[in-house]
Design an enzyme around this catalytic site. Structure first.
Site, PDB file in Angstrom:
ATOM      1  N   LYS A 201       0.753  -1.284  -0.059  1.00  0.00           N
ATOM      2  CA  LYS A 201       0.109   0.418   0.475  1.00  0.00           C
ATOM      3  C   LYS A 201       1.020   1.777   0.308  1.00  0.00           C
ATOM      4  O   LYS A 201       0.677   2.277  -0.836  1.00  0.00           O
ATOM      5  CB  LYS A 201      -0.898   0.133   0.826  1.00  0.00           C
ATOM      6  CG  LYS A 201      -1.907  -1.013   0.968  1.00  0.00           C
ATOM      7  CD  LYS A 201      -2.880  -1.302   2.317  1.00  0.00           C
ATOM      8  CE  LYS A 201      -4.254  -1.993   1.968  1.00  0.00           C
ATOM      9  NZ  LYS A 201      -4.154  -3.342   3.037  1.00  0.00           N
ATOM     10  N   CYS A 305      -0.125   0.448  16.339  1.00  0.00           N
ATOM     11  CA  CYS A 305      -0.415  -0.979  16.445  1.00  0.00           C
ATOM     12  C   CYS A 305      -0.040  -0.964  18.129  1.00  0.00           C
ATOM     13  O   CYS A 305      -0.532  -1.455  18.704  1.00  0.00           O
ATOM     14  CB  CYS A 305       0.908  -1.662  16.329  1.00  0.00           C
ATOM     15  SG  CYS A 305       3.107  -1.312  16.540  1.00  0.00           S
TER      16      CYS A 305
HETATM   17  P1  NAD Z   1      -1.400  -6.578   6.713  1.00  0.00           P
HETATM   18  O1  NAD Z   1      -1.206  -8.146   8.125  1.00  0.00           O
HETATM   19  O2  NAD Z   1      -2.577  -7.146   6.057  1.00  0.00           O
HETATM   20  O3  NAD Z   1      -0.305  -6.501   5.971  1.00  0.00           O
HETATM   21  C1  NAD Z   1       1.337  -6.848   6.306  1.00  0.00           C
HETATM   22  C2  NAD Z   1       1.678  -8.059   5.465  1.00  0.00           C
HETATM   23  O4  NAD Z   1       1.117  -8.858   4.916  1.00  0.00           O
HETATM   24  C3  NAD Z   1       2.027  -7.009   4.040  1.00  0.00           C
HETATM   25  O5  NAD Z   1       3.089  -6.627   3.590  1.00  0.00           O
HETATM   26  C4  NAD Z   1       1.166  -8.316   3.016  1.00  0.00           C
HETATM   27  O6  NAD Z   1       1.361  -7.772   1.734  1.00  0.00           O
HETATM   28  C5  NAD Z   1       1.029  -9.091   3.830  1.00  0.00           C
HETATM   29  N1  NAD Z   1      -0.163 -10.038   3.859  1.00  0.00           N
HETATM   30  C6  NAD Z   1      -1.428  -9.690   4.271  1.00  0.00           C
HETATM   31  N2  NAD Z   1      -2.125 -10.718   4.234  1.00  0.00           N
HETATM   32  C7  NAD Z   1      -1.320 -11.917   3.658  1.00  0.00           C
HETATM   33  C8  NAD Z   1      -1.478 -12.978   3.262  1.00  0.00           C
HETATM   34  N3  NAD Z   1      -3.150 -13.680   3.928  1.00  0.00           N
HETATM   35  N4  NAD Z   1      -0.626 -14.321   3.207  1.00  0.00           N
HETATM   36  C9  NAD Z   1       0.677 -13.333   2.840  1.00  0.00           C
HETATM   37  N5  NAD Z   1       0.744 -12.557   3.366  1.00  0.00           N
HETATM   38  C10 NAD Z   1      -0.151 -11.571   3.887  1.00  0.00           C
HETATM   39  O7  NAD Z   1      -1.234  -5.723   7.714  1.00  0.00           O
HETATM   40  P2  NAD Z   1      -1.541  -4.140   7.596  1.00  0.00           P
HETATM   41  O8  NAD Z   1      -3.052  -3.743   7.331  1.00  0.00           O
HETATM   42  O9  NAD Z   1      -0.133  -3.959   6.360  1.00  0.00           O
HETATM   43  O10 NAD Z   1      -0.544  -3.366   8.965  1.00  0.00           O
HETATM   44  C11 NAD Z   1      -1.932  -3.421  10.107  1.00  0.00           C
HETATM   45  C12 NAD Z   1      -2.083  -4.788  11.320  1.00  0.00           C
HETATM   46  O11 NAD Z   1      -0.278  -4.486  11.439  1.00  0.00           O
HETATM   47  C13 NAD Z   1      -2.439  -4.094  12.630  1.00  0.00           C
HETATM   48  O12 NAD Z   1      -3.081  -5.283  13.012  1.00  0.00           O
HETATM   49  C14 NAD Z   1      -1.118  -3.884  13.011  1.00  0.00           C
HETATM   50  O13 NAD Z   1      -1.958  -3.592  14.779  1.00  0.00           O
HETATM   51  C15 NAD Z   1      -0.406  -4.566  12.681  1.00  0.00           C
HETATM   52  N6  NAD Z   1       0.966  -4.075  13.748  1.00  0.00           N
HETATM   53  C16 NAD Z   1       1.610  -4.637  14.681  1.00  0.00           C
HETATM   54  C17 NAD Z   1       2.974  -3.807  15.057  1.00  0.00           C
HETATM   55  C18 NAD Z   1       3.572  -4.709  16.441  1.00  0.00           C
HETATM   56  O14 NAD Z   1       4.880  -4.157  16.664  1.00  0.00           O
HETATM   57  N7  NAD Z   1       2.360  -5.695  16.829  1.00  0.00           N
HETATM   58  C19 NAD Z   1       3.146  -3.152  14.085  1.00  0.00           C
HETATM   59  C20 NAD Z   1       2.580  -2.613  13.006  1.00  0.00           C
HETATM   60  C21 NAD Z   1       1.227  -2.590  13.016  1.00  0.00           C
END
Ligand code: NAD
Length: 520
Positions: A201, A305
């Site tokens: 994104k 997060c």
């Molecule tokens: P997301 O899981 O949709 O995407 C993260 C990454 O995973 C992306 O690069 C995406 O391409 C990949 N991805 C997504 N779905 C996938 C699947 N089914 N199979 C394989 N790869 C996949 O997350 P987002 O919407 O980009 O970010 C928000 C989330 O991240 C929230 O839940 C937030 O709490 C979390 N977050 C956690 C922390 C932490 O340190 N705990 C920090 C930042 C964000």
């Protein structure tokens, strides 16, 4: 452009469709030190969430290009791991200087354009990542091994922390600079080579950081970048040459990656979702607490997060509600590039629809929308994905809006009769990223610190994200793995221990003994 208007020289969408101005630039892969255009036929639009303008187009890196990236990382590893640690650190010293140079004009502006957060918040995004680069500058000390002489007569044992080989990082959208910087600087300064997959994104900041890393002297092939979504992530999980994966994002993706990569014997550190609570005691300092709740609940439009998304008022929330509403109402919702903006848009229309749906489900199950930010219209940015600050009161733990991570500017208010009850509400939640208490009682604070089941605890501190000499320590459903990001644990994650036992002595002539050697 029919569904758009021209304002201040820019086209602004009035419709749901993204707007294309000229052909948007294509985001490149980074393979073997070269920024190369992908041969992919499939692309994803990178859309400015305040305007719907297509900023760039992101290719789904092909399997062949992915293999080339891994090959380049694997080929670069032998030379890089034997590059003196001081030389590897010097690249980080230079990188931190270059990040400072480009923090405002390039990195923060790109983040605001692709992700939506305010320019000031975007600088914070870069700065919190920069601190990890600064931390990596001290890697020689962090990566030290241990030595015990004379473990047996004339025999010494020592341990060496060696790099793993090729490591990979998979990033979320919400911190486009900080999270790539949690990953590759630590990994490469330990002597590994790296494959980074930025969020599909908002990849722009990661691309700028990669350019800076090359400018800082990182050799070709040490850092590589590939793009895409599920397929490229599965390729990373399955690849035999990748030894470890750092993941930050949602639970759906994080647990999938954790399980799939484990079948290939990889290390995974997986930071996932959150529902961070604040417990507010009646003796808390009112002004400071309210400001903390507003800042941590609505900053970055709640897309952190470590956002405080739920407040548990001990002794009842009604006395606090009016003031909370007043302060939240005063926040300015606008494009992140506009001066004075407190909250920018959320990342996508899908995210906005999901937030709306969760607010609706909250009110339908009995919560009171004491402040409703839906249907906000931002003049000049009518097509932006804006959600105004929203406060739901009388929330209970059986509601969907409580159980799900909303990831938007929505603050939930709950009630508890006692500190014990408030702690048990927090502990019954599946997530364990962060939790804070606001109180002037040391006794309450100490009990909270001891009894709360969260990885990061704040005492009169709303977003207790540790600086890089500690680690980011989410727990329960917010983290899978056992070695956290950055700090000592981060170095352990990116290294493996080799233990050497050496003997240098004049050996007397002796017979052969087949018995297990024991310390003499
Ligand atoms: P997301 O899981 O949709 O995407 C993260 C990454 O995973 C992306 O690069 C995406 O391409 C990949 N991805 C997504 N779905 C996938 C699947 N089914 N199979 C394989 N790869 C996949 O997350 P987002 O919407 O980009 O970010 C928000 C989330 O991240 C929230 O839940 C937030 O709490 C979390 N977050 C956690 C922390 C932490 O340190 N705990 C920090 C930042 C964000």
């Amino acid at each position: 452009l029919s569904a758009s208007v021209r304002r201040n020289g820019r086209f602004l969408s009035t419709a749901a469709e993204p707007i294309y101005r000229n052909p948007p630039p294509i985001v490149r892969n980074l393979i073997g030190g070269q920024f190369v255009e992908s041969r992919s036929k499939e692309f994803i639009d990178i859309v400015n969430p305040a305007t719907q303008e297509v900023v760039s187009k992101l290719p789904l890196t092909t399997d062949e290009e992915f293999r080339a990236a891994v090959h380049s990382a694997k080929s670069a590893f032998p030379k890089w791991r034997n590059t003196p640690i001081t030389a590897r650190q010097r690249v980080m010293f230079k990188l931190q200087e270059l990040i400072r140079r480009d923090m405002v004009d390039k990195l923060a502006l790109n983040i605001t354009t692709e992700q939506g957060k305010t320019l000031r918040d975007a600088q914070g995004d870069v700065f919190r990542g920069l601190e990890v680069v600064e931390h990596a500058c001290g890697m020689a000390t962090l990566q030290m091994g241990e030595y015990v002489s004379n473990v047996s007569s004339g025999i010494d044992t020592y341990s060496i922390r060696e790099p793993l080989g090729v490591c990979a990082g998979i990033c979320p959208f919400n911190f486009p600079a900080m999270i790539p910087l949690w990953m590759f600087p630590m990994a490469v300064t330990c002597g590994n080579t790296f494959i980074l997959k930025p969020s599909e994104k908002d990849p722009g900041a990661a691309m700028i950081l990669a350019e800076l890393a090359l400018e800082a002297g990182l050799p070709d092939g040490v850092l590589n970048i590939v793009h895409g979504t599920n397929d490229i992530v599965n390729n990373i999980c399955d690849d035999d040459d990748i030894r470890a994966i750092s993941f930050v994002g949602s639970n759906t993706a994080g647990m999938h990656i954790y399980a799939r990569a484990a079948t290939k014997g990889k290390r995974v550190q997986s930071n996932m979702g959150a529902k961070n609570h604040a417990i507010v005691m009646p003796d808390a300092s009112i002004d400071a607490t309210l400001n903390s709740l507003i800042a941590a609940g609505f900053g970055a439009a709640g897309q952190r997060c470590m956002a405080l998304s739920t407040v548990v008022f001990v002794g009842g929330s009604r006395p606090w509600e009016d003031e909370l509403i007043k302060r939240a109402k005063a926040l300015k919702v606008n494009a992140g590039t506009e001066a004075g903006t407190d909250l920018g848009p959320v990342i996508s229309r899908q995210a906005k629809d999901r937030i709306y749906r969760l607010i609706q489900s909250g009110t339908e199950s009995g919560a009171r929308a004491v402040l409703d930010g839906r249907n906000i219209v931002v003049a000049g940015y009518e097509a932006g994905n804006f959600v105004g600050p929203t406060i739901l009161a009388d929330v209970t733990s059986d509601m969907e809006c409580y159980k799900e991570e909303i990831f938007g500017p929505v603050l939930l208010c709950m009630q508890a009769e006692s500190l014990e009850e408030a702690i048990s509400i927090v502990n019954n939640n599946k997530y364990g990223n962060g939790a804070s208490i606001f109180t002037s009682s040391g006794i309450a604070a100490r009990k909270f610190q001891n009894d709360i089941e969260a990885g990061q605890v704040g005492i009169n501190v709303p977003i207790p994200v540790p600086l890089p000499f500690f680690s980011f320590t989410g727990s329960k459903a917010s983290f899978a793995g056992d070695l956290n990001f950055y700090g000592k644990a981060g170095v352990q994650f990116y290294t493996q221990i080799k233990t050497v036992t050496q003997q240098w002595k004049d050996l007397p002539v002796q017979g052969v003994s087949l018995a297990m050697p024991t310390s003499q």
